[in-house]
Design an enzyme around this catalytic site. Structure first.
Site, PDB file in Angstrom:
ATOM      1  N   HIS A  34      22.259  31.410   5.338  1.00 48.35           N
ATOM      2  CA  HIS A  34      22.767  31.153   3.984  1.00 48.35           C
ATOM      3  C   HIS A  34      23.626  32.308   3.465  1.00 48.35           C
ATOM      4  CE1 HIS A  34      18.876  33.133   3.882  1.00 48.35           C
ATOM      5  NE2 HIS A  34      19.216  33.683   2.731  1.00 48.35           N
TER       6      HIS A  34
ATOM      7  N   HIS B  20      35.406  48.017  25.356  1.00 46.55           N
ATOM      8  CA  HIS B  20      34.398  48.826  26.048  1.00 46.55           C
ATOM      9  C   HIS B  20      33.130  48.051  26.382  1.00 46.55           C
ATOM     10  CE1 HIS B  20      36.039  52.989  24.603  1.00 46.55           C
ATOM     11  NE2 HIS B  20      36.992  52.204  25.071  1.00 46.55           N
TER      12      HIS B  20
ATOM     13  N   ARG C  68      35.354  51.797  34.286  1.00 48.62           N
ATOM     14  CA  ARG C  68      34.057  52.456  34.048  1.00 48.62           C
ATOM     15  C   ARG C  68      33.207  51.657  33.062  1.00 48.62           C
ATOM     16  NH1 ARG C  68      37.766  54.757  30.738  1.00 48.62           N
ATOM     17  NH2 ARG C  68      37.151  55.468  28.668  1.00 48.62           N
TER      18      ARG C  68
HETATM   19  C1  RB5 Z   1      18.987  36.940   4.128  1.00 50.39           C
HETATM   20  O1  RB5 Z   1      18.652  37.214   2.812  1.00 50.39           O
HETATM   21  C2  RB5 Z   1      19.315  38.230   4.863  1.00 50.39           C
HETATM   22  O2  RB5 Z   1      18.137  38.950   5.108  1.00 50.39           O
HETATM   23  C3  RB5 Z   1      20.011  37.926   6.164  1.00 50.39           C
HETATM   24  O3  RB5 Z   1      21.196  37.248   5.886  1.00 50.39           O
HETATM   25  C4  RB5 Z   1      20.425  39.097   7.022  1.00 50.39           C
HETATM   26  O4  RB5 Z   1      21.110  40.054   6.277  1.00 50.39           O
HETATM   27  C5  RB5 Z   1      19.372  39.679   7.862  1.00 50.39           C
HETATM   28  O5  RB5 Z   1      19.630  40.555   8.710  1.00 50.39           O
END
Ligand code: RB5
Length: 146
Positions: free
Chosen positions: A12, A101, A135
C-alpha cells in the site's frame, strides 16, 4: 534490456508510485506483469516480494520493480529467493551501480523516501545499464544466485 517483460509489485505504501511507474513503463512499450497491490488498502509486503520472486523463478520475467514505503521490507522478502538480486536504490547512480556491479535483476524503491522524478531516474538507469561482468561476475557468482 533485451527481454521486454518486466514485473512490478508494491504494498500500500508503494501503490501511488506504482501507478506512476506503470505509465512510464507503458510509454516504453514494455510487456508488464502487474503483481499488485491494487489499492491503498493495507497489505503485507512479504506477499508481494514473494510474488516477485515467483515470477523471476518461473522465468515469467527477467526483471522486476518493487515498491514499498522504504523499499526495504519488500526487497528483503524478494531476496529470500536465490534467483533474486534486489537492490534498494535512492538515486540514478545507485541504480546504475546495482546493474553494473551487482547485475541486480530487481529494483526496489521507497515511495516515502524518494520523489517521483528520482524514481524515474532509477528506473531509467535500471532498464538501460548493462552488467559489466569481469571481476563483478566472480563476485555475483559467489552470491550463489540461481
Ligand atoms: C508499511 O507501512 C511499511 O512498513 C512498508 O511499506 C515498508 O516500508 C516496509 O519495509
Amino acid at each position: 534490456m533485451s527481454n521486454t517483460a518486466i514485473a512490478i509489485a508494491c504494498d500500500h505504501g508503494g501503490f501511488d508510485l506504482k501507478q506512476q511507474l506503470l505509465g512510464l513503463l507503458e510509454s516504453k512499450g514494455l510487456d508488464i506483469l502487474d503483481l499488485g497491490t491494487n489499492s491503498r488498502d493495507s497489505v503485507d509486503y512479504p506477499e508481494f516480494g514473494a510474488a516477485m520472486a515467483n515470477a523471476i523463478e518461473q522465468n515469467k520475467v527477467s526483471r522486476g520493480i518493487l515498491i514499498c514505503g522504504s523499499g526495504i521490507g519488500i526487497s528483503i522478502a524478494a531476496n529470500r529467493s536465490p534467483a533474486v538480486r534486489a537492490a534498494v536504490c535512492h538515486s540514478g547512480l545507485s541504480a546504475r551501480l546495482a546493474r553494473q556491479h551487482n547485475d541486480a535483476n530487481v529494483l526496489s524503491l521507497g515511495a516515502r523516501l524518494i520523489g517521483v522524478e528520482t524514481a524515474f531516474d532509477c528506473v531509467e538507469e535500471f532498464l538501460t545499464t548493462e552488467f559489466e561482468g569481469g571481476r563483478h561476475q566472480r563476485r555475483v557468482d559467489k552470491l550463489g544466485s540461481s
